[in-house]
Motif scaffolding. Structure first.
Motif, PDB file in Angstrom:
ATOM      1  N   MET A  53       0.814  -1.216   0.000  1.00  0.00           N
ATOM      2  CA  MET A  53       0.000   0.000   0.000  1.00  0.00           C
ATOM      3  C   MET A  53       0.851   1.270   0.000  1.00  0.00           C
ATOM      4  N   LEU A  54       2.163   1.138   0.103  1.00  0.00           N
ATOM      5  CA  LEU A  54       3.024   2.312  -0.042  1.00  0.00           C
ATOM      6  C   LEU A  54       2.939   2.871  -1.457  1.00  0.00           C
ATOM      7  N   ASP A  55       2.489   2.044  -2.406  1.00  0.00           N
ATOM      8  CA  ASP A  55       2.321   2.489  -3.788  1.00  0.00           C
ATOM      9  C   ASP A  55       0.939   3.084  -4.036  1.00  0.00           C
ATOM     10  N   PHE A  56       0.133   3.178  -3.025  1.00  0.00           N
ATOM     11  CA  PHE A  56      -1.215   3.717  -3.164  1.00  0.00           C
ATOM     12  C   PHE A  56      -1.149   5.238  -3.236  1.00  0.00           C
ATOM     13  N   GLU A  57      -1.372   5.780  -4.422  1.00  0.00           N
ATOM     14  CA  GLU A  57      -1.286   7.222  -4.635  1.00  0.00           C
ATOM     15  C   GLU A  57      -2.483   7.700  -5.452  1.00  0.00           C
ATOM     16  N   PRO A  58      -3.661   7.771  -4.839  1.00  0.00           N
ATOM     17  CA  PRO A  58      -4.854   8.204  -5.567  1.00  0.00           C
ATOM     18  C   PRO A  58      -4.843   9.716  -5.784  1.00  0.00           C
ATOM     19  N   PRO A  61      -8.203  12.900  -1.715  1.00  0.00           N
ATOM     20  CA  PRO A  61      -7.752  12.805  -0.317  1.00  0.00           C
ATOM     21  C   PRO A  61      -8.241  11.502   0.308  1.00  0.00           C
ATOM     22  N   TYR A  62      -7.440  10.968   1.219  1.00  0.00           N
ATOM     23  CA  TYR A  62      -7.813   9.712   1.861  1.00  0.00           C
ATOM     24  C   TYR A  62      -7.118   9.606   3.213  1.00  0.00           C
ATOM     25  N   ALA A  63      -7.562   8.642   3.993  1.00  0.00           N
ATOM     26  CA  ALA A  63      -6.902   8.295   5.256  1.00  0.00           C
ATOM     27  C   ALA A  63      -6.850   6.780   5.345  1.00  0.00           C
ATOM     28  N   LEU A  64      -5.701   6.261   5.760  1.00  0.00           N
ATOM     29  CA  LEU A  64      -5.503   4.821   5.897  1.00  0.00           C
ATOM     30  C   LEU A  64      -5.086   4.512   7.324  1.00  0.00           C
ATOM     31  N   ILE A  84     -10.461   5.412   4.249  1.00  0.00           N
ATOM     32  CA  ILE A  84     -11.500   6.432   4.190  1.00  0.00           C
ATOM     33  C   ILE A  84     -11.266   7.278   2.952  1.00  0.00           C
ATOM     34  N   THR A  85     -12.262   7.364   2.082  1.00  0.00           N
ATOM     35  CA  THR A  85     -12.193   8.199   0.880  1.00  0.00           C
ATOM     36  C   THR A  85     -13.358   9.190   0.928  1.00  0.00           C
ATOM     37  N   ALA A 183      -6.953   2.634  -5.961  1.00  0.00           N
ATOM     38  CA  ALA A 183      -6.734   3.955  -6.542  1.00  0.00           C
ATOM     39  C   ALA A 183      -7.637   4.203  -7.741  1.00  0.00           C
ATOM     40  N   ALA A 184      -8.018   3.123  -8.417  1.00  0.00           N
ATOM     41  CA  ALA A 184      -8.848   3.258  -9.618  1.00  0.00           C
ATOM     42  C   ALA A 184     -10.341   3.334  -9.327  1.00  0.00           C
ATOM     43  N   GLN A 185     -10.732   3.116  -8.066  1.00  0.00           N
ATOM     44  CA  GLN A 185     -12.152   3.153  -7.738  1.00  0.00           C
ATOM     45  C   GLN A 185     -12.696   4.572  -7.894  1.00  0.00           C
TER      46      GLN A 185
END
Length: 326
Positions: A53-58, A61-64, A84-85, A183-185
């Motif tokens: 998930m370090l590659d998660f770059e949507p 804004p989000y919170a993990l 959270i999106t 990220a694609a959602q």
């Protein structure tokens, strides 16, 4: 943004200490080691997901948050990871299932297929996610928050999956697919803006409860007298360090330290009792001196309760930091 890191679970820390101090011939040794293996495998799988998930770059804004333990209406529930999106909250259940897994229909079952052909029905992660979704809905309602809840099951092993059920209510992915998939959602509705996401993430963090399974000996019905006492040497992993000349000394490898009693005291709390007296400390650390024991207790960041014969020590409660991790 990451608001809560994952740390080694308390039950895993306790099982490591229990396995270390339980004699090999003990009747509960096999059960303890089996549970330890399962906990280690689960934790390693979760860490693999965190790394992915370090590659998660949507572009939103989000919170993990990793490893949340929450309470609602008398029920405690644990969430492996929570995203959270602006339009939804996603519960992420991480499973470290090895071997081929067959997913059947009517009823939905997850079946592990071993190389020799043996089969074993596993605990259904879909039921787990659905139960946690229900509890999370209750938690959100208690805090007057309305937002859709989605769910995702992650397999950390890239083992073969055979789907006999084509209409699963929960999406199943491998770890390496998770970041790109999430990220694609599409953001279908902007229910939460960035400040609202941050506020909710901090609320989750502040409401998180530390799971406490201790003392483990009660869970496994093990007599405290069966547990090996003494201080382990971190250099050679042998038990029997001695306090001499204001430090711990290992007679087997020569390692010295002034703080090895701290881990031993921690293991007392994990395994035997949520409080400790001077006498109990001397017994568990194999210390002959009451005065040395008193000094070590005073310097161990413990909280003193009671006086004279009723004096005992407990662990101090640690505060939590809601500061996000960049």
């Amino acid at each position: 943004m990451l608001y809560k890191n994952r740390t080694m679970p308390n039950d895993l820390q306790g099982l490591i200490a229990l396995d270390k101090r339980l004699p090999n011939h003990h009747e509960k040794k096999h059960a303890v080691q089996k549970e330890l293996y399962n906990c280690e495998a689960g934790y390693k799988g979760e860490l693999e997901f965190d790394k992915a998930m370090l590659d998660f770059e949507p572009d939103y804004p989000y919170a993990l948050l990793h490893d949340l333990y929450l309470h609602t209406n008398g029920n405690y529930f644990q969430i492996d990871s929570l995203l959270i999106t602006p339009s939804a909250i996603t519960i992420i259940e991480v499973k470290n299932f090895a071997n081929k897994t067959v997913i059947t229909e009517n009823p939905t079952q997850f079946i592990k297929v071993y190389r020799n052909g043996d089969r074993k029905v596993l605990k259904n992660p879909i039921e787990e996610v659905q139960r946690k979704t229900k509890y999370l809905k209750n938690w959100l309602a208690q805090h007057n928050i309305q937002i859709p809840i989605e769910s995702l099951i992650i397999f950390t092993h890239t083992n073969e999956l055979a789907f006999e059920n084509s209409q699963l209510p929960v999406k199943i992915l491998f770890t390496y697919e998770a970041a790109d998939y999430l990220a694609a959602q599409p953001i279908t509705e902007h229910i939460l803006d960035k400040p609202a996401i941050q506020h909710l993430a901090m609320k989750f963090n502040n409401q998180h409860k530390t799971y406490n399974p201790f003392p483990l000996l009660k869970i496994y019905n093990i007599n405290p007298q069966d547990i090996s006492t003494g201080v382990f040497c971190p250099a050679c992993n042998k038990i029997g360090m001695r306090w001499e000349k204001r430090k711990w000394n290992c007679k087997q490898c020569g390692h010295t330290s002034k703080s090895e009693h701290e881990q031993t005291i921690k293991e007392w709390f994990m395994l035997i009792n949520p409080q400790i007296t001077n006498r109990q400390l001397r017994y568990f650390l194999q210390l002959p001196s009451r005065h040395v024991a008193q000094t070590l207790l005073a310097k161990s960041n413990l909280q003193l309760r009671g006086e004279k014969r009723a004096a005992h020590y407990i662990l101090r409660k640690e505060g939590k930091s809601p500061i996000p991790v960049e």
